[in-house]
Design a protein around this motif. Structure first.
Motif, mmCIF file in Angstrom:
data_model
loop_
_atom_site.group_PDB
_atom_site.id
_atom_site.type_symbol
_atom_site.label_atom_id
_atom_site.label_comp_id
_atom_site.label_asym_id
_atom_site.label_seq_id
_atom_site.Cartn_x
_atom_site.Cartn_y
_atom_site.Cartn_z
ATOM 1 N N PRO A 97 0.815 -1.218 0.000
ATOM 2 C CA PRO A 97 0.000 0.000 0.000
ATOM 3 C C PRO A 97 0.848 1.267 0.000
ATOM 4 O O PRO A 97 1.910 1.321 0.606
ATOM 5 N N GLU A 98 0.357 2.258 -0.716
ATOM 6 C CA GLU A 98 1.009 3.573 -0.787
ATOM 7 C C GLU A 98 -0.055 4.624 -0.491
ATOM 8 O O GLU A 98 -1.034 4.756 -1.229
ATOM 9 N N ALA A 99 0.128 5.353 0.601
ATOM 10 C CA ALA A 99 -0.881 6.310 1.062
ATOM 11 C C ALA A 99 -0.906 7.587 0.224
ATOM 12 O O ALA A 99 0.103 7.993 -0.367
ATOM 13 N N ASN A 100 -2.083 8.192 0.196
ATOM 14 C CA ASN A 100 -2.237 9.517 -0.406
ATOM 15 C C ASN A 100 -1.545 10.560 0.463
ATOM 16 O O ASN A 100 -1.239 10.314 1.630
ATOM 17 N N ASP A 101 -1.332 11.749 -0.085
ATOM 18 C CA ASP A 101 -0.671 12.847 0.621
ATOM 19 C C ASP A 101 -1.720 13.650 1.400
ATOM 20 O O ASP A 101 -2.307 14.601 0.878
ATOM 21 N N TYR A 126 -4.788 4.038 7.654
ATOM 22 C CA TYR A 126 -4.612 5.466 7.932
ATOM 23 C C TYR A 126 -3.769 5.656 9.193
ATOM 24 O O TYR A 126 -2.819 6.433 9.201
ATOM 25 N N ARG A 127 -4.127 4.955 10.238
ATOM 26 C CA ARG A 127 -3.403 5.112 11.513
ATOM 27 C C ARG A 127 -1.956 4.652 11.393
ATOM 28 O O ARG A 127 -1.075 5.210 12.042
ATOM 29 N N ARG A 128 -1.706 3.687 10.533
ATOM 30 C CA ARG A 128 -0.352 3.177 10.369
ATOM 31 C C ARG A 128 0.484 4.015 9.409
ATOM 32 O O ARG A 128 1.661 4.269 9.652
ATOM 33 N N GLN A 129 -0.118 4.453 8.304
ATOM 34 C CA GLN A 129 0.668 5.109 7.258
ATOM 35 C C GLN A 129 0.535 6.629 7.223
ATOM 36 O O GLN A 129 1.423 7.298 6.727
#
Length: 178
Positions: A97-101, A126-129
């Protein structure tokens, strides 16, 4: 396609300057990506939930009308991930997974004060990344909701009850210029 799936890229956020609520999914499912529409699977409960909670009646058939409805109620839509590998549509199949900015997103939309996670995996990722990058100064209210996905075997009635915090926040923020 290998067993890990192919690299998928999410949808652009749907937001406006006046939005105060953010409905945050994990990554659009196959039907949504194919249609290039948030909650594009015909059995996904997101649109009936939003319309039911925010005094909209029955969701309109046209996607653009649904987006207009969400924005008119101050609701932005986005996903935690901008990209991932996944075979199928299940969150449990997500790899790399690659999170949004979110730092840039929240800077662009500072009135977003309430974030609603559409499912437990959205919250976990969300909480992790994301949360560590936002830091302790993040004053937004975060609420986890059961997923609107048809894979989440709860009736619309049960989900409607569980999603009441969306309505409560919407009513509480109503005086702020929707």
């Amino acid at each position: 396609m290998d067993e890990q799936g192919k690299r998928l890229h999410g949808l652009a956020p749907v937001a406006a300057e006046h939005c105060t609520l953010l409905l945050l999914g994990t990554m659009p499912g196959e039907a949504s990506l194919l249609a290039q529409q948030y909650y594009g699977h015909p059995r996904n409960h997101a649109w009936p939930l939003l319309y039911g909670l925010l005094d909209g009646g029955t969701p309109e058939a046209a996607y653009e009308a649904r987006i207009g409805f969400a924005l008119s109620r101050g609701v932005a839509l986005w996903d935690v991930l901008q990209a991932c590998e996944r075979a199928g549509s299940l969150d449990s199949a997500i790899r790399k997974p690659e999170a949004n900015d979110f730092s840039a997103f929240f800077a662009q939309y500072p009135r977003l004060t309430h974030v609603f996670f559409n499912g437990s995996e959205a919250e976990r990722l969300y909480r992790r990344q994301v949360a560590p990058q936002l830091g302790a100064g993040d004053s937004r209210t975060y609420t986890a909701l059961p997923s609107s996905s048809p894979a989440r075997a709860l009736s619309l009635t049960v989900k409607l009850q569980a999603w009441q915090p969306v309505r409560e926040a919407w009513l509480a923020l109503g005086a702020q210029g929707r």
